[in-house]
Scaffold this motif. Structure first.
Motif, PDB file in Angstrom:
ATOM      1  N   THR A   1       0.837  -1.205   0.000  1.00  0.00           N
ATOM      2  CA  THR A   1       0.000   0.000   0.000  1.00  0.00           C
ATOM      3  C   THR A   1       0.874   1.259   0.000  1.00  0.00           C
ATOM      4  O   THR A   1       2.026   1.236   0.449  1.00  0.00           O
TER       5      THR A   1
ATOM      6  N   LEU B   1      -1.365  -0.288  -3.935  1.00  0.00           N
ATOM      7  CA  LEU B   1      -2.765  -0.063  -3.562  1.00  0.00           C
ATOM      8  C   LEU B   1      -2.885   1.166  -2.685  1.00  0.00           C
ATOM      9  O   LEU B   1      -2.223   1.261  -1.644  1.00  0.00           O
TER      10      LEU B   1
ATOM     11  N   GLY C   1      -5.067   2.002  -0.326  1.00  0.00           N
ATOM     12  CA  GLY C   1      -6.113   1.285   0.403  1.00  0.00           C
ATOM     13  C   GLY C   1      -6.886   2.216   1.321  1.00  0.00           C
ATOM     14  O   GLY C   1      -6.391   3.280   1.714  1.00  0.00           O
ATOM     15  N   ASP C   2      -8.107   1.770   1.679  1.00  0.00           N
ATOM     16  CA  ASP C   2      -8.833   2.566   2.674  1.00  0.00           C
ATOM     17  C   ASP C   2      -8.243   2.345   4.074  1.00  0.00           C
ATOM     18  O   ASP C   2      -8.669   2.972   5.044  1.00  0.00           O
ATOM     19  N   SER C   3      -7.186   1.511   4.146  1.00  0.00           N
ATOM     20  CA  SER C   3      -6.380   1.419   5.372  1.00  0.00           C
ATOM     21  C   SER C   3      -5.705   2.756   5.663  1.00  0.00           C
ATOM     22  O   SER C   3      -5.118   2.946   6.728  1.00  0.00           O
TER      23      SER C   3
ATOM     24  N   ASP D   1      -8.839   1.853  -3.590  1.00  0.00           N
ATOM     25  CA  ASP D   1     -10.011   1.283  -2.922  1.00  0.00           C
ATOM     26  C   ASP D   1     -11.244   2.142  -3.134  1.00  0.00           C
ATOM     27  O   ASP D   1     -11.173   3.372  -3.071  1.00  0.00           O
TER      28      ASP D   1
ATOM     29  N   LYS E   1     -10.703  -1.332  -6.325  1.00  0.00           N
ATOM     30  CA  LYS E   1     -10.892  -2.544  -5.501  1.00  0.00           C
ATOM     31  C   LYS E   1     -12.146  -2.348  -4.663  1.00  0.00           C
ATOM     32  O   LYS E   1     -12.380  -1.251  -4.159  1.00  0.00           O
TER      33      LYS E   1
ATOM     34  N   HIS F   1     -12.391  -8.322  -3.141  1.00  0.00           N
ATOM     35  CA  HIS F   1     -11.816  -8.439  -1.792  1.00  0.00           C
ATOM     36  C   HIS F   1     -12.784  -9.292  -0.976  1.00  0.00           C
ATOM     37  O   HIS F   1     -13.919  -8.874  -0.741  1.00  0.00           O
TER      38      HIS F   1
ATOM     39  N   VAL G   1      -8.366  -9.932  -3.565  1.00  0.00           N
ATOM     40  CA  VAL G   1      -7.641  -9.967  -2.290  1.00  0.00           C
ATOM     41  C   VAL G   1      -8.381 -10.949  -1.380  1.00  0.00           C
ATOM     42  O   VAL G   1      -9.604 -10.880  -1.244  1.00  0.00           O
TER      43      VAL G   1
ATOM     44  N   GLU H   1      -8.405 -11.950   2.431  1.00  0.00           N
ATOM     45  CA  GLU H   1      -7.868 -11.460   3.697  1.00  0.00           C
ATOM     46  C   GLU H   1      -8.257 -12.376   4.856  1.00  0.00           C
ATOM     47  O   GLU H   1      -9.430 -12.679   5.069  1.00  0.00           O
TER      48      GLU H   1
ATOM     49  N   ILE I   1      -3.568 -11.806   2.153  1.00  0.00           N
ATOM     50  CA  ILE I   1      -3.057 -11.086   3.326  1.00  0.00           C
ATOM     51  C   ILE I   1      -3.566 -11.893   4.519  1.00  0.00           C
ATOM     52  O   ILE I   1      -4.772 -11.956   4.772  1.00  0.00           O
TER      53      ILE I   1
ATOM     54  N   VAL J   1      -0.079  -9.256  -0.257  1.00  0.00           N
ATOM     55  CA  VAL J   1      -0.142  -7.815   0.009  1.00  0.00           C
ATOM     56  C   VAL J   1       0.001  -7.589   1.509  1.00  0.00           C
ATOM     57  O   VAL J   1      -0.452  -8.416   2.314  1.00  0.00           O
TER      58      VAL J   1
ATOM     59  N   VAL K   1       0.104  -4.050   4.398  1.00  0.00           N
ATOM     60  CA  VAL K   1       0.053  -2.600   4.575  1.00  0.00           C
ATOM     61  C   VAL K   1       1.502  -2.160   4.823  1.00  0.00           C
ATOM     62  O   VAL K   1       2.177  -2.683   5.723  1.00  0.00           O
TER      63      VAL K   1
HETATM   64  O1  KIV Z   1      -7.048  -1.068   2.602  1.00  0.00           O
HETATM   65  C1  KIV Z   1      -6.107  -1.855   2.440  1.00  0.00           C
HETATM   66  O2  KIV Z   1      -4.930  -1.543   2.676  1.00  0.00           O
HETATM   67  C2  KIV Z   1      -6.422  -3.193   1.962  1.00  0.00           C
HETATM   68  C3  KIV Z   1      -5.326  -4.209   2.002  1.00  0.00           C
HETATM   69  C4  KIV Z   1      -5.145  -4.704   3.371  1.00  0.00           C
HETATM   70  C5  KIV Z   1      -5.562  -5.309   1.055  1.00  0.00           C
HETATM   71  O3  KIV Z   1      -7.517  -3.459   1.591  1.00  0.00           O
END
Ligand code: KIV
Length: 272
Positions: free
Chosen positions: A30, A49, A51-53, A91, A121, A145, A188, A190, A211, A221, A223
């Motif tokens: 990410t 990515l 990501g929404d993380s 995301d 995603k 995902h 993905v 998870e 993950i 993948v 983070v």
């Molecule tokens: O938001 C994110 O970083 C993710 C990854 C953990 C795959 O969806």
């Protein structure tokens, strides 16, 4: 004949599918900022990515629920400026694709047009198949995902491993096949048992990216902040820590403070 991803100028959906076909593992990480994205791209990471993380590691939020379209677009734009070779996936945030298909298509289109993402995603199984079909038909590549889908945290109530029970495992396999048939280029997986992830991987033509889903996936993948050891509070067993940046950064901050306080910084050489 197999082609190594290092030989590709740019990673595209075609490359990802070719890597699956050739048995070359896909490395995805990410990014939310320019500098990290530049380093990831220079290192040769295949897929980056946004990501929404970003909620957890950048915004300091507990869940990914509050992330907005505008925030994902902002971070993806920033990352886009640094990425020359990797495939850039962004995301779809919670509630940007759940209300109705028209709104979801518009939002996915915004992500590509305004931020420069090359694919979107989204979390979910058979329920989002009609949306995926429409996006793929329009020309918007989609990554699915499944398993632990953090946008459903309030439904799950826990971040524990998913699909240990046979009914949920069966449903997940069906969902993966449905997404694959709908045209996703990757999924993905998870936090699910490794045997299930391996079975899904054998059952679909798209690439699976795990993950916390074991070694039987087509790629992995993490983070980035987690694998760099920047979050000491978050250490699930699926995160392998490749650096301890928390310690490195703390030491640097303390050394800087000490040098400033003692007058050692700046030196004559560091002055004009
Ligand atoms: O938001 C994110 O970083 C993710 C990854 C953990 C795959 O969806």
């Amino acid at each position: 004949m197999s082609t190594q991803s290092s030989e590709y100028k740019r990673i595209t959906t075609k490359t990802v599918l070719a890597m699956k076909r050739d048995g070359e593992r896909i490395a995805m990480l990410t990014a939310y900022d320019f500098t990290t994205a530049r380093l990831l791209d220079e290192a040769g990471v295949d897929v980056i990515l946004v990501g929404d993380s970003v909620a957890n590691v950048f915004q300091g939020l507990e869940t990914t629920i509050p992330v907005t379209m505008d925030e994902i677009i902002y971070h993806t734009k920033v990352v886009r400026r640094a990425v020359k070779r990797a495939m850039l996936v962004a995301d779809m945030p919670f509630m940007s694709y759940q209300v109705d298909i028209k709104e979801a298509v518009r939002n996915a289109g915004r992500l590509l047009k305004e931020s420069g993402a090359e694919a979107v995603k989204m979390e979910g199984g058979q329920r989002i198949v009609p949306l995926i079909q429409q996006l793929v038909d329009i020309g918007i590549p989609v990554m699915g995902h499944l398993g632990l889908t953090p946008q459903s945290i309030y439904k799950f109530g826990t971040y524990e491993v998913r699909a240990r029970e046979s009914a949920e495992a069966k449903q997940l396999l069906e969902d993966a096949k449905a997404l694959d048939k709908a045209g996703v280029f990757g999924i993905v997986l998870e936090k699910i048992p490794d045997a299930l992830a391996a079975k899904v991987t054998r059952s679909v033509t798209c690439a699976t990216i795990g993950i916390g889903a074991g070694a039987g996936c087509d790629g992995q993948v993490l983070v980035t902040n987690d694998m760099l050891g920047m979050n000491e509070q978050f250490k699930p067993r699926f995160v392998r820590q490749y650096a301890n940046l928390s310690d490195t950064m703390r030491t640097a901050f303390r050394s800087y403070m000490s040098d400033v306080k003692s007058g050692k910084f700046p030196s004559k050489k560091e002055s004009y």
